[in-house]
Write an enzyme that holds these catalytic residues in place. Structure first.
Site, PDB file in Angstrom:
ATOM      1  N   GLU A 129     -13.071   2.964  -5.095  1.00  0.00           N
ATOM      2  CA  GLU A 129     -13.653   4.295  -5.214  1.00  0.00           C
ATOM      3  C   GLU A 129     -13.012   5.122  -6.324  1.00  0.00           C
ATOM      4  O   GLU A 129     -11.829   4.963  -6.637  1.00  0.00           O
ATOM      5  CB  GLU A 129     -13.478   5.077  -3.899  1.00  0.00           C
ATOM      6  CG  GLU A 129     -14.223   4.490  -2.714  1.00  0.00           C
ATOM      7  CD  GLU A 129     -14.028   5.312  -1.445  1.00  0.00           C
ATOM      8  OE1 GLU A 129     -14.696   4.990  -0.445  1.00  0.00           O
ATOM      9  OE2 GLU A 129     -13.229   6.278  -1.453  1.00  0.00           O
TER      10      GLU A 129
ATOM     11  N   HIS B 174       0.813  -1.220   0.000  1.00  0.00           N
ATOM     12  CA  HIS B 174       0.000   0.000   0.000  1.00  0.00           C
ATOM     13  C   HIS B 174       0.850   1.275   0.000  1.00  0.00           C
ATOM     14  O   HIS B 174       0.714   2.136   0.856  1.00  0.00           O
ATOM     15  CB  HIS B 174      -0.962   0.007   1.194  1.00  0.00           C
ATOM     16  CG  HIS B 174      -2.068  -0.985   1.066  1.00  0.00           C
ATOM     17  ND1 HIS B 174      -3.252  -0.877   1.766  1.00  0.00           N
ATOM     18  CD2 HIS B 174      -2.184  -2.119   0.328  1.00  0.00           C
ATOM     19  CE1 HIS B 174      -4.047  -1.905   1.468  1.00  0.00           C
ATOM     20  NE2 HIS B 174      -3.408  -2.661   0.594  1.00  0.00           N
TER      21      HIS B 174
END
Length: 404
Positions: A265, A167
């Site tokens: 998203e 990440h």
């Protein structure tokens, strides 16, 4: 800037299996571009191979007023691709990177005033003396005759360093204000709730950063007057944002980010806003149908996504993205194209009323599906308006989408 100590995430993070460093492979393409590989059944576009044999390509950036395209490879190479000849050359002078897990040489951007400002910006994963890792931003002075960097300097590290190889976020682009914007992931912390790093303004994780081209902090950043916030932060509450581009009509930045289990998203960025992760979210915890958090609600202090794929809907783990601003496909003007990794296609969404408080996004038919391609990045050539797409693979093509 508020100081930020190194975090110990071992008690919070589920074990992340660290992949070994990727081997560096050569590129083919010396015989020029390959012929057309695919034709859209509706006749709107064709797909041609530009080069093949890329090793885990991650980011794309066009060199202005040339036929040259910069491509990063996760193991650490930066390639200069001649789009006309279909050839590649490795650039010298690039930084050392940690090519493990999800890390390596990540994104690339060219200064908008190139060649007067001959800087190329790179994001990459690297370690400190203790072996913890962070997202780094550096820039090199590009010499096309080399081709190489005449000099390279690290200009920012997204702190704190943590014990993780996941990440990193790591897209970089220039805004219409001439500032450099960099996405940073939440480094895969699993303590979902208000104490999560992405909700903590005293660190740069789970955030979009806004910097001057030399790496310093702009005086008008949203949190520079707050003693309890890092002054480089532009937006926060993000999980793992891997797409970032500027809308050609409004000049605003749009961002794509991975959810946990769904909850992926598309966000339109507004400075100072909290985008919710993980205190509000439409996704579920991995391996379950248990929501990570409640859905966003009016008045909860967060900005809802412009578009989301909720738990129970097919996942769309989004990678690099581009908002179309070319002339080759007038009907696509202002549309959003975003790489789908697990779904193995190029997503295509229309954006209606992009300047409205609540713009409307609609998905169109998937593109480039059926090839088994994990789409890692997409970019629009400024001279031709063609789309260039790279695939997340250790023997990967760079392809061009152009009118039929």
């Amino acid at each position: 800037m508020t100081p930020t100590p190194t975090l110990d995430r071992r008690s919070l993070l589920q074990t992340v299996a660290a992949a070994g460093a990727l081997a560096v492979a050569g590129c083919s393409g010396d015989d020029g571009p390959a012929p057309v590989d695919e034709v859209d059944p509706d006749g709107a576009f064709e797909v041609s191979a530009v080069v093949s044999g890329l090793d885990a390509p991650w980011g794309l950036a066009f060199v202005p007023d040339t036929e040259q395209l910069l491509v990063t490879e996760l193991p650490g190479r930066l390639l200069l691709v001649d789009r006309g000849a279909g050839t590649t050359t490795e650039l010298g002078g690039t930084p050392d990177v940690l090519a493990a897990g999800q890390g390596g040489l990540l994104d690339v951007a060219v200064h908008p005033e190139f060649p007067a400002e001959p800087w190329v910006y790179l994001t990459y994963a690297d370690t400190n003396d203790e072996g913890d890792t962070a997202t780094h931003l550096g820039r090199g002075r590009l010499d096309l005759d080399g081709p190489s960097f005449g000099e390279f300097e690290q200009i920012h590290v997204a702190r704190p360093y943590v014990d993780s190889q996941a990440h990193y976020g790591s897209r970089v682009t220039f805004g219409s204000d001439g500032k450099v914007y960099v996405t940073v992931g939440d480094r895969q912390f699993k303590n979902f709730g208000p104490d999560h790093v992405a909700q903590d303004l005293t660190n740069e994780l789970g955030a979009t950063l806004r910097l001057e081209p030399d790496g310093s902090v702009p005086a008008d950043n949203p949190f520079v007057e707050r003693d309890d916030a890092v002054d480089s932060i532009f937006t926060y509450g993000h999980r793992n944002p891997q797409g970032l581009d500027r809308h050609p009509e409004t000049g605003e930045l749009w961002l794509s980010e991975h959810g946990e289990n769904a909850g992926d998203e598309i966000n339109r960025l507004r400075g100072g806003n909290n985008y919710g992760w993980p205190i509000v979210d439409a996704g579920c915890k991995y391996g379950t149908e248990e929501p990570v958090a409640p859905d966003p609600q009016p008045g909860d202090g967060t900005t809802p996504p412009a578009y989301t794929w909720a738990c129970g809907v097919a996942r769309f783990p989004p990678a690099g993205m581009a908002i179309y601003d070319g002339d080759a496909f007038p009907e696509w003007q202002g549309d959003l194209f975003v790489g789908n990794l697990a779904g193995q296609y190029l997503g295509h969404l229309t954006i209606e009323n992009p300047a409205a408080d609540s713009p409307t996004l609609r998905e169109r038919e998937p593109m480039l599906d059926g090839n088994g391609w994990r789409i890692r990045d997409v970019a629009v050539a400024p001279d031709t308006g063609h789309l260039y797409v790279v695939v997340d693979s250790q023997d990967a093509p760079l392809v061009r989408v152009h009118p039929a």
